[in-house]
Design a protein around this motif. Structure first.
Motif, PDB file in Angstrom:
ATOM      1  N   GLY A 139       1.033  -1.125  -0.129  1.00  0.00           N
ATOM      2  CA  GLY A 139       0.101  -0.068   0.076  1.00  0.00           C
ATOM      3  C   GLY A 139       0.943   1.407   0.058  1.00  0.00           C
ATOM      4  O   GLY A 139       2.090   1.200   0.007  1.00  0.00           O
ATOM      5  N   SER A 140       0.221   2.304  -0.150  1.00  0.00           N
ATOM      6  CA  SER A 140       1.011   3.810  -0.037  1.00  0.00           C
ATOM      7  C   SER A 140       0.199   4.659   0.736  1.00  0.00           C
ATOM      8  O   SER A 140       0.276   6.183   0.571  1.00  0.00           O
ATOM      9  N   ASP A 141      -0.625   4.325   1.618  1.00  0.00           N
ATOM     10  CA  ASP A 141      -1.342   5.275   2.294  1.00  0.00           C
ATOM     11  C   ASP A 141      -0.529   5.896   3.444  1.00  0.00           C
ATOM     12  O   ASP A 141       0.590   5.525   3.801  1.00  0.00           O
ATOM     13  N   TYR A 164       8.367  -2.300  -0.925  1.00  0.00           N
ATOM     14  CA  TYR A 164       6.934  -2.061  -0.969  1.00  0.00           C
ATOM     15  C   TYR A 164       6.217  -2.405  -2.067  1.00  0.00           C
ATOM     16  O   TYR A 164       6.802  -2.424  -3.135  1.00  0.00           O
ATOM     17  N   SER A 166       2.710  -1.507  -4.262  1.00  0.00           N
ATOM     18  CA  SER A 166       1.704  -0.430  -4.512  1.00  0.00           C
ATOM     19  C   SER A 166       1.363  -0.159  -6.042  1.00  0.00           C
ATOM     20  O   SER A 166       2.128  -0.317  -6.799  1.00  0.00           O
ATOM     21  N   LEU A 181       0.313  -3.876  -6.599  1.00  0.00           N
ATOM     22  CA  LEU A 181      -0.618  -4.842  -5.853  1.00  0.00           C
ATOM     23  C   LEU A 181      -1.265  -6.004  -6.799  1.00  0.00           C
ATOM     24  O   LEU A 181      -1.309  -6.971  -6.417  1.00  0.00           O
ATOM     25  N   VAL A 202      -0.144  -4.111   5.956  1.00  0.00           N
ATOM     26  CA  VAL A 202      -0.912  -3.920   4.633  1.00  0.00           C
ATOM     27  C   VAL A 202      -1.926  -2.833   5.161  1.00  0.00           C
ATOM     28  O   VAL A 202      -2.515  -2.929   6.121  1.00  0.00           O
ATOM     29  N   SER A 203      -2.018  -1.863   4.023  1.00  0.00           N
ATOM     30  CA  SER A 203      -2.750  -0.727   4.182  1.00  0.00           C
ATOM     31  C   SER A 203      -3.353  -0.398   2.702  1.00  0.00           C
ATOM     32  O   SER A 203      -3.030   0.449   2.223  1.00  0.00           O
ATOM     33  N   ILE A 204      -4.658  -1.328   2.825  1.00  0.00           N
ATOM     34  CA  ILE A 204      -5.505  -0.869   1.583  1.00  0.00           C
ATOM     35  C   ILE A 204      -6.827  -0.795   1.923  1.00  0.00           C
ATOM     36  O   ILE A 204      -7.092  -1.106   3.211  1.00  0.00           O
ATOM     37  N   SER A 205      -7.788  -0.482   1.208  1.00  0.00           N
ATOM     38  CA  SER A 205      -9.096  -0.284   1.614  1.00  0.00           C
ATOM     39  C   SER A 205     -10.017  -1.470   1.785  1.00  0.00           C
ATOM     40  O   SER A 205      -9.544  -2.629   1.615  1.00  0.00           O
ATOM     41  N   LEU A 231      -6.615   2.478   6.243  1.00  0.00           N
ATOM     42  CA  LEU A 231      -6.302   3.824   5.811  1.00  0.00           C
ATOM     43  C   LEU A 231      -6.751   5.048   6.451  1.00  0.00           C
ATOM     44  O   LEU A 231      -7.712   4.962   7.433  1.00  0.00           O
TER      45      LEU A 231
END
Length: 457
Positions: A139-141, A164, A166, A181, A202-205, A231
């Motif tokens: 992720g890229s948050d 990472y 993304s 991803l 992991v930082s995704i919706s 997020l």
């Protein structure tokens, strides 16, 4: 390995202390060699039990000095109590109580020094690249970037970043880009086995819950610790505490440890004991303070002011008067070169002596020794309109000293952000209260009294 080496060191240190006591204090005519042997075995068994429950935590990456201090206290206390109980059980305890207490005191000091050195060595090893954990990010948050920055800047935590994944590569990222991803998930679907290392963040919706589930299962299969980071746009920006209504999970704001009746009782008992001790000291000081105040400024010895207390209720707060009698006492904060202060009053403020009468407020239950500082009514009215969470600090009793005061937010608040930071620290204290935190705040307050705080005026 660190855990076992430190634990072994604890046994060696206790053995050295026991040997010292045997040679210096256990007289041959009072202690036979058999009794000495039993005494050593009992102490070692007690330490084994204590280590099982309260072993060292310096090898952990998310641990503070306060937590280490707390663990040492529990370890030594458990060892001493178990030793004494075993001695009594064996009917071999005459004169051993004070002996065990003395050994515990020395053992505690020795462990403090040992833990300081051991923790330094662990940090040194991690700086050299040993005892590390490899991490991969997905992720890229902004929240994920904050985690990366924290881990990267704290080299003593011992994290190495593999890279990472993304769909939107970062231009300024100081970490290797491993791919998109979509490409990652395609590799997993095709049976390829990307190496995430020891931990995956992991930082995704949350809408992509199927991807989150697959990554979690992949980590379980490959013995990788999985972390999900919401997020930033999906977080509420609130500290919520989980509760249950039967089997329904709900969250509440500002759940605090002091909502527990046992914790409140414990804090109240400590408040009463400390306030009684403080009032005895104040009684001895009172004639001298009274004489000097009267010589320098006409008027009463005590300054009484209505302030906002627990649940937003007003109470009368007591202080030694440190300013000349004036009409602005209930409106204006003291400033660095405030002309209202007289010389001895200025000295009392710098040394916190003017606050001592508030221990009477503690004794009668209006205040606690440690808690958010109570503000004058005019400031409560003003800041409650400007700061959304301002009144939250009144869910607990105000304190003679507090977390905000010992972390740099004491005294005059010239700008709104200063009061906002003070409120944040007050709320943090409420949410993280413990006896150990109170002890830490009292110690930091004591240090400020000795080493003058520049904010104290």
């Amino acid at each position: 390995m660190i855990l076992w080496m430190v634990t072994f060191g604890d046994f060696m240190l206790l053995a050295a202390i026991l040997f010292f006591f045997i040679m210096e204090f256990m007289k041959p005519n009072e202690w036979s060699w058999e009794n000495k042997r039993i005494f050593i075995i009992i102490n070692m068994i007690a330490l084994l039990i204590a280590e099982w429950k309260f072993h060292t935590i310096i090898h952990k990456r998310y641990v503070s000095a306060g937590q280490i201090l707390q663990t040492i206290c529990y370890l030594v206390l458990t060892q001493a109590i178990v030793s004494y109980l075993l001695m009594r059980h064996l009917m071999f305890w005459t004169g051993a109580g004070w002996l065990i207490l003395s050994i515990a005191g020395i053992f505690y000091v020795v462990l403090l020094v040992a833990r300081l050195l051991e923790r330094y060595l662990v940090k040194w090893l991690r700086k050299l690249g040993r005892n590390t954990r490899s991490v991969t990010l997905v992720g890229s948050d902004q929240e994920l970037r904050r985690i990366f920055e924290r881990m990267r800047n704290e080299s003593t935590m011992g994290y190495r970043f593999r890279g990472y994944y993304s769909d939107t590569p970062l231009d300024d990222a100081q970490i290797d880009y491993l791919g998109s991803l979509q490409g990652l998930m395609a590799d997993i679907e095709e049976g390829k086995e990307p190496d995430f290392g020891d931990e995956l963040f992991v930082s995704i919706s949350r809408k992509e819950k199927e991807i989150v589930r697959k990554l979690s299962l992949y980590c379980d299969k490959h013995v990788t610790q999985f972390y999900f980071v919401p997020l930033s746009v999906e977080t509420l920006g609130m500290n919520l505490q989980r509760e249950y209504i039967h089997d329904i999970e709900v969250f509440t704001t500002y759940g605090t440890p002091l909502q527990n009746p046992v914790n409140r009782l414990l804090k109240r008992v400590v408040d009463i004991l400390l306030s009684l001790i403080a009032l005895v000291i104040i009684g001895i000081m009172l004639p001298f303070v009274y004489l000097i105040v009267k010589l320098q400024s006409p008027g009463p010895l005590f300054f009484k002011q209505l302030r906002t207390g627990m649940d937003g209720k007003d109470f009368t707060c007591y202080k030694f008067r440190s300013m000349h009698v004036n009409e602005d006492a209930d409106k204006l904060q003291a400033t660095k070169d405030d002309p209202r202060k007289f010389p001895f009053g200025n000295f009392m403020r710098k040394m916190n002596i003017d606050e001592l009468p508030q221990f009477w407020n503690v004794l009668i239950g209006d205040m606690s020794v440690v808690g958010p500082r109570p503000h004058m009514l005019a400031h409560t009215d003003m800041y409650s309109k400007q700061i959304d969470q301002y009144m939250v600090r009144h869910f607990v009793k105000p304190g003679v000293t507090g977390w905000a005061q010992v972390t740099g937010f004491r005294g005059e608040t010239k700008e709104l952000w200063q009061m906002e930071e003070r409120v944040k620290r007050d709320i943090w204290y409420m949410e993280h209260w413990s006896c150990w935190l109170d002890i830490r705040i009292l110690w930091m307050t004591f240090k400020q009294m000795i080493m003058h705080d520049k904010h104290a005026y």
